[in-house]
Scaffold this active site. Structure first.
Site, short mmCIF file in Angstrom:
data_model
loop_
_atom_site.label_atom_id
_atom_site.label_comp_id
_atom_site.label_asym_id
_atom_site.label_seq_id
_atom_site.Cartn_x
_atom_site.Cartn_y
_atom_site.Cartn_z
N TYR A 52 -5.30 -16.14 10.86
CA TYR A 52 -4.28 -16.37 9.85
C TYR A 52 -3.46 -17.62 10.19
O TYR A 52 -2.75 -17.65 11.20
CB TYR A 52 -3.37 -15.16 9.70
CG TYR A 52 -4.04 -13.94 9.11
CD1 TYR A 52 -5.28 -14.02 8.47
CD2 TYR A 52 -3.45 -12.67 9.20
CE1 TYR A 52 -5.90 -12.90 7.94
CE2 TYR A 52 -4.06 -11.55 8.66
CZ TYR A 52 -5.28 -11.67 8.04
OH TYR A 52 -5.89 -10.56 7.51
N SER A 215 -5.71 -6.56 0.01
CA SER A 215 -5.65 -7.12 -1.35
C SER A 215 -5.53 -6.03 -2.42
O SER A 215 -6.35 -5.96 -3.34
CB SER A 215 -6.87 -8.01 -1.62
OG SER A 215 -6.82 -9.19 -0.87
N PRO A 216 -4.52 -5.18 -2.33
CA PRO A 216 -4.39 -4.07 -3.28
C PRO A 216 -4.01 -4.47 -4.70
O PRO A 216 -3.97 -3.62 -5.59
CB PRO A 216 -3.30 -3.20 -2.65
CG PRO A 216 -2.48 -4.16 -1.85
CD PRO A 216 -3.45 -5.16 -1.31
N GLY A 220 -11.73 -8.30 -8.21
CA GLY A 220 -12.86 -9.02 -7.66
C GLY A 220 -12.59 -9.45 -6.23
O GLY A 220 -11.69 -8.94 -5.55
N VAL A 225 -4.62 -11.85 -8.98
CA VAL A 225 -3.96 -10.56 -9.17
C VAL A 225 -4.18 -10.06 -10.59
O VAL A 225 -4.35 -10.85 -11.52
CB VAL A 225 -2.45 -10.65 -8.86
CG1 VAL A 225 -2.22 -11.05 -7.41
CG2 VAL A 225 -1.76 -11.63 -9.80
N PHE A 226 -4.18 -8.74 -10.75
CA PHE A 226 -4.33 -8.17 -12.08
C PHE A 226 -2.99 -7.82 -12.72
O PHE A 226 -2.90 -7.62 -13.92
CB PHE A 226 -5.24 -6.93 -12.06
CG PHE A 226 -4.81 -5.85 -11.10
CD1 PHE A 226 -3.82 -4.94 -11.43
CD2 PHE A 226 -5.42 -5.74 -9.85
CE1 PHE A 226 -3.44 -3.95 -10.55
CE2 PHE A 226 -5.05 -4.73 -8.96
CZ PHE A 226 -4.05 -3.83 -9.31
#
Length: 305
Positions: A52, A215-216, A220, A225-226
């Site tokens: 990271y 990545s909650p 994909g 983000v949704f």
């Protein structure tokens, strides 16, 4: 903040973790605000990896939290190793070197857990076993786990190592739900009936491994983000509807959806926004009904047989 038991250990940690991938982009004072806000919210679990920001995220974290023995005993630090520039490396030499590097950057003598980061198809499990034993005997690593591995890869490791693997970190969200889709679509010809991960969800529950959801909020593989994404109007409408019922926002509902699963999945939340994190942890204040959970699942474009 609610607690969960981590794998087969006796450790109890916050059921939501702060992912520290982006900390390396911040100044120390900015990172300190993020970290101390998380602590104030009851988050005591911090997820790192040696890659990271090229290790800078671990350095910034240690400076920002003011690492000391008294601080160290109050928090759980997890890091990962095995990804190098252009390839994966689970060799004994690299694992040992990677852990030493993380300990130096984190200004600590030990990490609470070390995960093998992405499967290395050239892995020699005997070397991993040697590295784990050295790290455990030296006190540098207290617990071990994996990331993004399927059941047979885990079983191969378990044949050689003497330590329990308590964690498997996997991508999981409302819009990346493959590990549950195949189970729902058993004995159908639906596309989602394809078992792409070796029944890792059931395996983890059978073997008391904690799944950590990275990545909650992504759809994909790093597709974005949704939440508030115009590509997913039905899902966002449903999240807003349920959020209004419980007095929380859409992001919190998305995390509550993960927490509702009886596998006791631990979301890794990587936001650096204090207000957003404060709202997200409100997911702990509600328990979605079965009907609400399935309504969200269907709103994400899934079908039931």
């Amino acid at each position: 903040m609610k607690k969960i038991k981590l794998g087969t250990s006796n450790l109890e940690v916050s059921n939501i973790s702060l992912g520290c991938m982006r900390l390396g982009k911040l100044e120390v004072n900015e990172a300190a605000e993020v970290i101390h806000n998380a602590l104030d919210l009851g988050i005591d679990f911090f997820d790192h990896a040696d890659i990271y920001s090229g290790g800078k995220s671990e350095e910034i974290f240690a400076e920002a939290i003011g690492m000391s023995p008294s601080v160290r005993e109050k928090i759980f630090i997890q890091t990962k190793a095995g990804i190098r520039e252009g390839y994966f490396d689970f060799s004994k030499e690299h694992i040992l070197k990677a852990v030493d590097g993380s300990l130096t950057r984190l200004k600590t003598d030990y990490v609470d857990s070390l995960l093998l980061h992405r499967p290395d198809t050239l892995m020699e499990p005997e070397e991993v076993a040697e590295a784990f034993t050295i790290l455990q005997d030296s006190g540098k690593v207290r617990h071990f786990g994996v990331s993004n591995q399927n059941p047979m890869q885990i079983e191969l490791l378990k044949k050689y190592i003497n330590q329990d693997l308590i964690v498997n970190q996997l991508q999981f969200s409302i819009m990346h739900s493959g590990m549950i889709d195949a189970g729902i679509q058993v004995n159908t010809k639906h596309e989602n009936s394809l078992n792409r991960d070796g029944s890792i969800l059931d395996y983890s529950r059978l073997h008391d491994m904690t799944i950590q959801a990275w990545s909650p909020f992504q759809h994909g593989f790093f597709g974005g983000v949704f939440i508030d994404n115009e590509q997913f109007p039905e899902l966002n409408t449903k999240l807003e509807e349920i959020g209004e019922k419980y007095g929380i926002n859409k992001s919190a509902v998305a995390i509550a959806w993960i927490l509702r699963h009886p596998a006791k999945i631990q979301p890794i939340v990587g936001t650096l926004n204090k207000e957003r994190l404060t709202n997200i942890v409100k997911a702990n204040e509600i328990d979605l009904t079965r009907k609400e959970w399935y309504e969200i699942y269907l709103a994400a474009g899934n079908d039931l047989p």
